[in-house]
Design a protein around this motif. Sequence first.
Motif, PDB file in Angstrom:
ATOM      1  N   ALA A  30       6.521   0.654  -4.291  1.00 41.37           N
ATOM      2  CA  ALA A  30       7.512   1.012  -5.326  1.00 41.37           C
ATOM      3  C   ALA A  30       6.951   1.944  -6.403  1.00 41.37           C
ATOM      4  O   ALA A  30       6.913   1.591  -7.588  1.00 41.37           O
ATOM      5  N   GLY A  42       7.526  -2.255  -0.371  1.00 37.92           N
ATOM      6  CA  GLY A  42       6.382  -1.358  -0.445  1.00 37.92           C
ATOM      7  C   GLY A  42       5.816  -1.305  -1.857  1.00 37.92           C
ATOM      8  O   GLY A  42       6.032  -2.219  -2.676  1.00 37.92           O
ATOM      9  N   GLU A  61      -1.249   3.604   4.747  1.00 37.75           N
ATOM     10  CA  GLU A  61      -0.561   2.746   5.713  1.00 37.75           C
ATOM     11  C   GLU A  61      -1.427   2.455   6.935  1.00 37.75           C
ATOM     12  O   GLU A  61      -1.247   1.440   7.616  1.00 37.75           O
ATOM     13  N   ASP A  89       8.156   4.278  -7.959  1.00 36.84           N
ATOM     14  CA  ASP A  89       9.102   4.619  -9.036  1.00 36.84           C
ATOM     15  C   ASP A  89       9.039   3.650 -10.206  1.00 36.84           C
ATOM     16  O   ASP A  89       9.451   3.994 -11.319  1.00 36.84           O
ATOM     17  N   VAL A 145       0.844  -1.206   0.000  1.00 36.07           N
ATOM     18  CA  VAL A 145       0.000   0.000   0.000  1.00 36.07           C
ATOM     19  C   VAL A 145       0.875   1.250   0.000  1.00 36.07           C
ATOM     20  O   VAL A 145       2.045   1.208   0.364  1.00 36.07           O
TER      21      VAL A 145
END
Length: 359
Positions: free
Chosen positions: A279, A277, A89, A281, A74
């Motif tokens: 990610a 997590g 979170e 990017d 998330v």
Amino acid sequence: MHADIVVLPGDGIGPEVTAAAVDVLQAVAQRFGHQFSLHEHLIGGAAIDATGKPLPDETLAAARDADAVLLGAVGGPKWSDPNASVRPEQGLLAIRKALGLYANLRPTKPHPAAMGASPIKPHLLAGVDLLVVRELTGGIYFGERTRTAESASDLCTYTVPEIERVVRRACLLARGRRGHVTSVDKANVLETSRLWRDVASRIARDEFPDITIEHQLVDSMAMHLLSKPRAYDVIVTENMFGDILTDEASMLAGSLGLLPSASLGEGCVGMYEPIHGSAPDIAGKGIANPYGTILSAALLLRYSLGLSQEAACIEHAVDDALEAGVFTADLASDGTAISTREAAAAVLARIATPARIAG
Ligand code: NAD
């Protein structure tokens, strides 16, 4: 066997890596003659967008009724405004707490074929096989927090029963391994850590005379984890220290994308998720490493459904794919990276063809 599995894809790369793990679970069901009913529900940012809540009631109810939960990740920039009152979170912390998942198991065993992707020298990685047991429902992540214009505070609290149950779980797991537990704290500074150390010593001494226990301060643990990782068997620690140390441990394996986890409580539904997590990017590019989530599905079969042979089948298939150099971009160094879907297909092919799954 028939099993109901709730799938919570979440945000970012979560849907990409859970889709791969779902395909793998279905392939295992087909090969071994099981029936897995997989139902998707919302959590995190996707749930905030759809319902205004990071953990909708319907998601929690479905998770409570399921045999197991598979989660992606998330979070993401869209929901990370520091002033936001609702954050992705919160959904993750809330489901862990609501399901009583106090022990988060994070195994790390670097695969020889992926060692080249690790920044650590290969001779330090050979033979590393460690299991971090992270306390998951207490400590500073769940403490009272305050914020004024001039200051902020986060309260860290641990009770004796919270420490007892997770240390007990770690000792039981050590019994099935090499019989050594390292309890990590910051007892030279923090009162919660002094309580942690007292309780851990007592549990090991009174209930597990066959287990050896040592205590390590978290700062030196951060160093030893890289300088002598082979020295560790089971590492048990509180919530925030475990969160940080396991991201560090992922570098032993070569990538955050390789590490699975199992979150367990006392006889209730377990939840399984990669340690990484969302990610942002690389989200949407189809290049995320799905192995950590696929290996989390293997842990789901082993711990929640008692299907050890099926779990081993997945683990062998991933090992075999790594051995064959089937690497996503986080592991590949020479322009040979394949996509998330191709990595999943390589695992599926190995599950469907038992002859390739030796050992
Ligand atoms: P992250 O784990 O998402 O990413 C860290 C780095 O590892 C990034 O460069 C990312 O591209 C790479 N990475 C992670 N998983 C990968 C995979 N499967 N394949 C290839 N590369 C991978 O951590 P972050 O960037 O600090 O956090 C991003 C968001 O995720 C934040 O919103 C954070 O709160 C959230 N988060 C969620 C969880 C969870 O859902 N359990 C855990 C950690 C962080």
